[in-house]
Design a protein around this motif. Structure first.
Motif, PDB file in Angstrom:
ATOM      1  N   LYS A   1      -4.242  -3.223  -0.215  1.00 17.00           N
ATOM      2  CA  LYS A   1      -4.136  -2.548   1.079  1.00 17.00           C
ATOM      3  C   LYS A   1      -3.788  -1.081   0.856  1.00 17.00           C
ATOM      4  O   LYS A   1      -4.446  -0.174   1.406  1.00 17.00           O
ATOM      5  CB  LYS A   1      -3.040  -3.214   1.928  1.00 17.00           C
ATOM      6  CG  LYS A   1      -3.504  -3.857   3.203  1.00 17.00           C
ATOM      7  CD  LYS A   1      -2.349  -4.562   3.913  1.00 17.00           C
ATOM      8  CE  LYS A   1      -1.113  -3.699   4.063  1.00 17.00           C
ATOM      9  NZ  LYS A   1       0.019  -4.447   4.693  1.00 17.00           N
TER      10      LYS A   1
ATOM     11  N   PHE B   1      -0.485 -14.496  -2.673  1.00 19.64           N
ATOM     12  CA  PHE B   1      -1.298 -13.309  -2.420  1.00 19.64           C
ATOM     13  C   PHE B   1      -0.486 -12.080  -2.027  1.00 19.64           C
ATOM     14  O   PHE B   1      -1.054 -10.996  -1.882  1.00 19.64           O
ATOM     15  CB  PHE B   1      -2.317 -13.604  -1.313  1.00 19.64           C
ATOM     16  CG  PHE B   1      -3.592 -14.206  -1.820  1.00 19.64           C
ATOM     17  CD1 PHE B   1      -4.638 -13.388  -2.233  1.00 19.64           C
ATOM     18  CD2 PHE B   1      -3.743 -15.570  -1.910  1.00 19.64           C
ATOM     19  CE1 PHE B   1      -5.814 -13.936  -2.702  1.00 19.64           C
ATOM     20  CE2 PHE B   1      -4.914 -16.125  -2.383  1.00 19.64           C
ATOM     21  CZ  PHE B   1      -5.950 -15.312  -2.783  1.00 19.64           C
ATOM     22  N   ALA B   2       0.805 -12.254  -1.824  1.00 23.93           N
ATOM     23  CA  ALA B   2       1.591 -11.156  -1.264  1.00 23.93           C
ATOM     24  C   ALA B   2       1.422  -9.855  -2.060  1.00 23.93           C
ATOM     25  O   ALA B   2       1.023  -8.820  -1.514  1.00 23.93           O
ATOM     26  CB  ALA B   2       3.058 -11.564  -1.196  1.00 23.93           C
TER      27      ALA B   2
ATOM     28  N   GLU C   1      -4.648   0.542  10.786  1.00 20.26           N
ATOM     29  CA  GLU C   1      -4.873  -0.691  11.531  1.00 20.26           C
ATOM     30  C   GLU C   1      -6.330  -1.138  11.396  1.00 20.26           C
ATOM     31  O   GLU C   1      -6.621  -2.323  11.244  1.00 20.26           O
ATOM     32  CB  GLU C   1      -4.531  -0.448  12.996  1.00 20.26           C
ATOM     33  CG  GLU C   1      -4.348  -1.710  13.800  1.00 20.26           C
ATOM     34  CD  GLU C   1      -4.154  -1.367  15.273  1.00 20.26           C
ATOM     35  OE1 GLU C   1      -3.907  -0.185  15.575  1.00 20.26           O
ATOM     36  OE2 GLU C   1      -4.277  -2.276  16.096  1.00 20.26           O
ATOM     37  N   GLU C   2      -7.220  -0.169  11.451  1.00 20.94           N
ATOM     38  CA  GLU C   2      -8.639  -0.491  11.336  1.00 20.94           C
ATOM     39  C   GLU C   2      -8.954  -1.032   9.942  1.00 20.94           C
ATOM     40  O   GLU C   2      -9.744  -1.980   9.795  1.00 20.94           O
ATOM     41  CB  GLU C   2      -9.472   0.768  11.614  1.00 20.94           C
ATOM     42  CG  GLU C   2     -10.937   0.511  11.871  1.00 20.94           C
ATOM     43  CD  GLU C   2     -11.161  -0.210  13.186  1.00 20.94           C
ATOM     44  OE1 GLU C   2     -10.394   0.031  14.139  1.00 20.94           O
ATOM     45  OE2 GLU C   2     -12.098  -1.028  13.247  1.00 20.94           O
TER      46      GLU C   2
ATOM     47  N   LEU D   1      -2.334  -8.429  -2.159  1.00 19.30           N
ATOM     48  CA  LEU D   1      -2.811  -7.846  -0.910  1.00 19.30           C
ATOM     49  C   LEU D   1      -2.100  -6.527  -0.617  1.00 19.30           C
ATOM     50  O   LEU D   1      -2.713  -5.569  -0.133  1.00 19.30           O
ATOM     51  CB  LEU D   1      -2.609  -8.836   0.237  1.00 19.30           C
ATOM     52  CG  LEU D   1      -3.561 -10.033   0.210  1.00 19.30           C
ATOM     53  CD1 LEU D   1      -3.323 -10.934   1.404  1.00 19.30           C
ATOM     54  CD2 LEU D   1      -5.015  -9.563   0.182  1.00 19.30           C
TER      55      LEU D   1
ATOM     56  N   ILE E   1      -6.983  -2.694   8.016  1.00 15.90           N
ATOM     57  CA  ILE E   1      -6.492  -4.065   7.934  1.00 15.90           C
ATOM     58  C   ILE E   1      -7.453  -5.026   8.620  1.00 15.90           C
ATOM     59  O   ILE E   1      -7.783  -6.080   8.091  1.00 15.90           O
ATOM     60  CB  ILE E   1      -5.090  -4.168   8.559  1.00 15.90           C
ATOM     61  CG1 ILE E   1      -4.106  -3.363   7.721  1.00 15.90           C
ATOM     62  CG2 ILE E   1      -4.636  -5.615   8.650  1.00 15.90           C
ATOM     63  CD1 ILE E   1      -2.693  -3.399   8.239  1.00 15.90           C
ATOM     64  N   TRP E   2      -7.905  -4.635   9.811  1.00 13.88           N
ATOM     65  CA  TRP E   2      -8.906  -5.468  10.476  1.00 13.88           C
ATOM     66  C   TRP E   2     -10.103  -5.700   9.571  1.00 13.88           C
ATOM     67  O   TRP E   2     -10.566  -6.826   9.419  1.00 13.88           O
ATOM     68  CB  TRP E   2      -9.382  -4.804  11.772  1.00 13.88           C
ATOM     69  CG  TRP E   2      -8.506  -5.089  12.948  1.00 13.88           C
ATOM     70  CD1 TRP E   2      -7.614  -4.240  13.535  1.00 13.88           C
ATOM     71  CD2 TRP E   2      -8.434  -6.307  13.697  1.00 13.88           C
ATOM     72  NE1 TRP E   2      -6.989  -4.850  14.589  1.00 13.88           N
ATOM     73  CE2 TRP E   2      -7.472  -6.117  14.720  1.00 13.88           C
ATOM     74  CE3 TRP E   2      -9.080  -7.533  13.603  1.00 13.88           C
ATOM     75  CZ2 TRP E   2      -7.153  -7.120  15.632  1.00 13.88           C
ATOM     76  CZ3 TRP E   2      -8.754  -8.526  14.517  1.00 13.88           C
ATOM     77  CH2 TRP E   2      -7.810  -8.316  15.516  1.00 13.88           C
ATOM     78  N   ARG E   3     -10.578  -4.664   8.963  1.00 11.75           N
ATOM     79  CA  ARG E   3     -11.794  -4.807   8.150  1.00 11.75           C
ATOM     80  C   ARG E   3     -11.526  -5.577   6.877  1.00 11.75           C
ATOM     81  O   ARG E   3     -12.424  -6.233   6.342  1.00 11.75           O
ATOM     82  CB  ARG E   3     -12.372  -3.409   7.867  1.00 11.75           C
ATOM     83  CG  ARG E   3     -12.868  -2.776   9.143  1.00 11.75           C
ATOM     84  CD  ARG E   3     -13.545  -1.444   8.957  1.00 11.75           C
ATOM     85  NE  ARG E   3     -14.101  -1.022  10.253  1.00 11.75           N
ATOM     86  CZ  ARG E   3     -14.870   0.029  10.426  1.00 11.75           C
ATOM     87  NH1 ARG E   3     -15.192   0.799   9.386  1.00 11.75           N
ATOM     88  NH2 ARG E   3     -15.337   0.321  11.620  1.00 11.75           N
ATOM     89  N   PHE E   4     -10.301  -5.522   6.407  1.00 15.79           N
ATOM     90  CA  PHE E   4      -9.937  -6.373   5.280  1.00 15.79           C
ATOM     91  C   PHE E   4     -10.046  -7.851   5.704  1.00 15.79           C
ATOM     92  O   PHE E   4     -10.566  -8.691   4.973  1.00 15.79           O
ATOM     93  CB  PHE E   4      -8.523  -6.046   4.820  1.00 15.79           C
ATOM     94  CG  PHE E   4      -8.271  -6.342   3.367  1.00 15.79           C
ATOM     95  CD1 PHE E   4      -9.075  -7.199   2.642  1.00 15.79           C
ATOM     96  CD2 PHE E   4      -7.202  -5.746   2.705  1.00 15.79           C
ATOM     97  CE1 PHE E   4      -8.842  -7.458   1.301  1.00 15.79           C
ATOM     98  CE2 PHE E   4      -6.957  -6.009   1.364  1.00 15.79           C
ATOM     99  CZ  PHE E   4      -7.781  -6.873   0.669  1.00 15.79           C
ATOM    100  N   HIS E   5      -9.573  -8.149   6.906  1.00 15.08           N
ATOM    101  CA  HIS E   5      -9.741  -9.499   7.449  1.00 15.08           C
ATOM    102  C   HIS E   5     -11.218  -9.902   7.449  1.00 15.08           C
ATOM    103  O   HIS E   5     -11.587 -10.974   6.972  1.00 15.08           O
ATOM    104  CB  HIS E   5      -9.223  -9.573   8.888  1.00 15.08           C
ATOM    105  CG  HIS E   5      -7.753  -9.619   9.009  1.00 15.08           C
ATOM    106  ND1 HIS E   5      -7.065 -10.708   9.478  1.00 15.08           N
ATOM    107  CD2 HIS E   5      -6.814  -8.698   8.712  1.00 15.08           C
ATOM    108  CE1 HIS E   5      -5.780 -10.458   9.472  1.00 15.08           C
ATOM    109  NE2 HIS E   5      -5.589  -9.242   9.023  1.00 15.08           N
TER     110      HIS E   5
END
Lengths: 239, 239
Positions: B148, B140-141, B161-162, B144, B164-168
């Motif tokens: 991103k 996936f490197a 940062e936000e 993603l 990335i969190w929401r991607f999680h």
DNA sequence: CCAGAATTCAAACGAACGTTTTAATCATAC
DNA sequence: GTATGATTAAAACGTTCGTTTGAATTCTGG
């Protein structure tokens, strides 16, 4: 010489539960072995079966020890909210905070142990073993029913089917994130330090994401008024 | 008598991959045994090691067989979108559809097999075994990283940062739902018929949920302008 | 102090696991 | 046909698993 007075039964049981919690979290149910658990706990191999009867029962005990108080608390918080609202529907944000916020706040309050259990819960939700799903569904039956009903009342204009779907999505986003087995985490340069910070950050971030998803515009295929029957496409026969 | 002409090597390998896909999906990596896989495939126990070398390698082959074409397709679709936009940032909905829509559409296109693999992917994302996470992160490197970056450009006003969190969160909502090991599903009276319907319903529902979450108002703790450093609370030392 | 229950301990059980080995079978080319 | 290499087959390998056993030990109440 650390005051090893009495406290035997409780000590062994508690040590087993703690060690099992950590090992199950790290290895999954199948991947964890009684030998590693009892070894980490510093007790004899047979102690696991003496106190719990089987590996399955031990896993169930680990889960229920915290799940039960968590879900009781969830019910208590929802009761409180509904009592204060007397009769009026709750706000979606209140409901989500009562459900997901209670989880995270309890985990934070328990420190490292809370973090471990949080990750165990997240992982357990995708364990394939049959008996685990049975345990989960029994433990969650009441809570989910109550919160589902609260969401139905809070969002009367959204079809119930849609709310259920979005409940799934919210559970997934949460359990996946707290499981911390994250693929993205391995790839991304994840600038994070202590785990405490993570957890305290997580709640507001998660809440706004979940709320945004829960209140998103309805998808085009789902009609805004709840249809009497009919799935996405109404149970077509093979043409 | 069913035309068992030649096609030997391919046949055994393909049967093994298909059977392994199903068994790994149903039992998880640790829970699945080579004996059950080779048994279901109708081949000798040793054939698994002859063709793949080990259980780990077989799992990796099962994963890569479909993951690789999926992620290549994801890159191709994103390339196409960015080419057509020439220079301008993409819309978040386009990016999400390219990432999650491609996944679901490929699964739908492959029928029952696609459904099985979809669930296997979802489950694999929470497998604890080390080598599995390594495989996933390598596979996936690139994807993603590209997605991103696309999201960063699409949402310049949202702190990285936000995003990335929401991607999680989005990955979690998706993988949990497609894993189909759903606790909610066991409790709720889930009015669903054929699995085909489910999958075709899922995409629009999931997309609107994810979009709603991705574009939700920022949480109170995160400042709207991206701070130069600093996590949620800026790496405090223990007081 | 001592019977009796509760708990710990070392050791072993049978089953299932991933893997390896060795021989048999098959396809292919000379 | 026969030699050669690829594939399949049956059997066993050593290890680890969850679980059980039976004796040793510790706690408990009279």
């Amino acid at each position: 010489m650390t005051t090893s007075a009495s406290a035997d039964i409780r000590d062994t049981r508690a040590r087993l539960l703690d060690a099992a919690e950590a090992v199950f979290m790290a290895c999954g149910y199948e991947g964890a072995s009684m030998r590693q658990i009892t070894g980490d706990a510093g007790v004899n191999l047979a102690a696991g079966h003496y106190h719990f009867g089987s590996k399955e029962a031990l896993f169930e005990a680990v889960l229920n020890r915290r799940l039960h108080v968590l879900n009781q608390e969830r019910l208590r918080v929802l009761d409180g909210l509904e009592a204060k609202a007397n009769g009026a529907a709750l706000k979606p944000s209140q409901i989500l905070d009562a459900f997901f916020g209670t989880l995270l706040r309890m985990a934070i309050a328990h420190g490292d142990r809370g973090q471990t259990f949080l990750r165990l819960i997240g992982r357990t939700f995708t364990e394939p073993a049959e008996f685990i799903r049975t345990v989960l569904s029994e433990e969650f039956a009441d809570v989910l029913e109550r919160y589902k009903a609260a969401l139905f009342r809070a969002l009367p204009e959204v079809p119930k089917e849609e709310i259920i779907w979005r409940f799934h999505f919210m559970l997934g986003a949460t359990s996946y994130t707290i499981a911390g087995t994250d693929t993205l985490r391995l790839v991304t340069d994840w600038q994070t330090g202590a785990a405490d910070d993570d957890l305290e950050c997580l709640l507001p971030r998660l809440m706004s994401f979940l709320l945004g998803g829960l209140r998103a515009p309805l998808p085009a295929t789902a009609s805004p008024v709840p249809q009497p029957r009919g799935n996405c496409r109404t149970r077509r026969k093979k043409p």
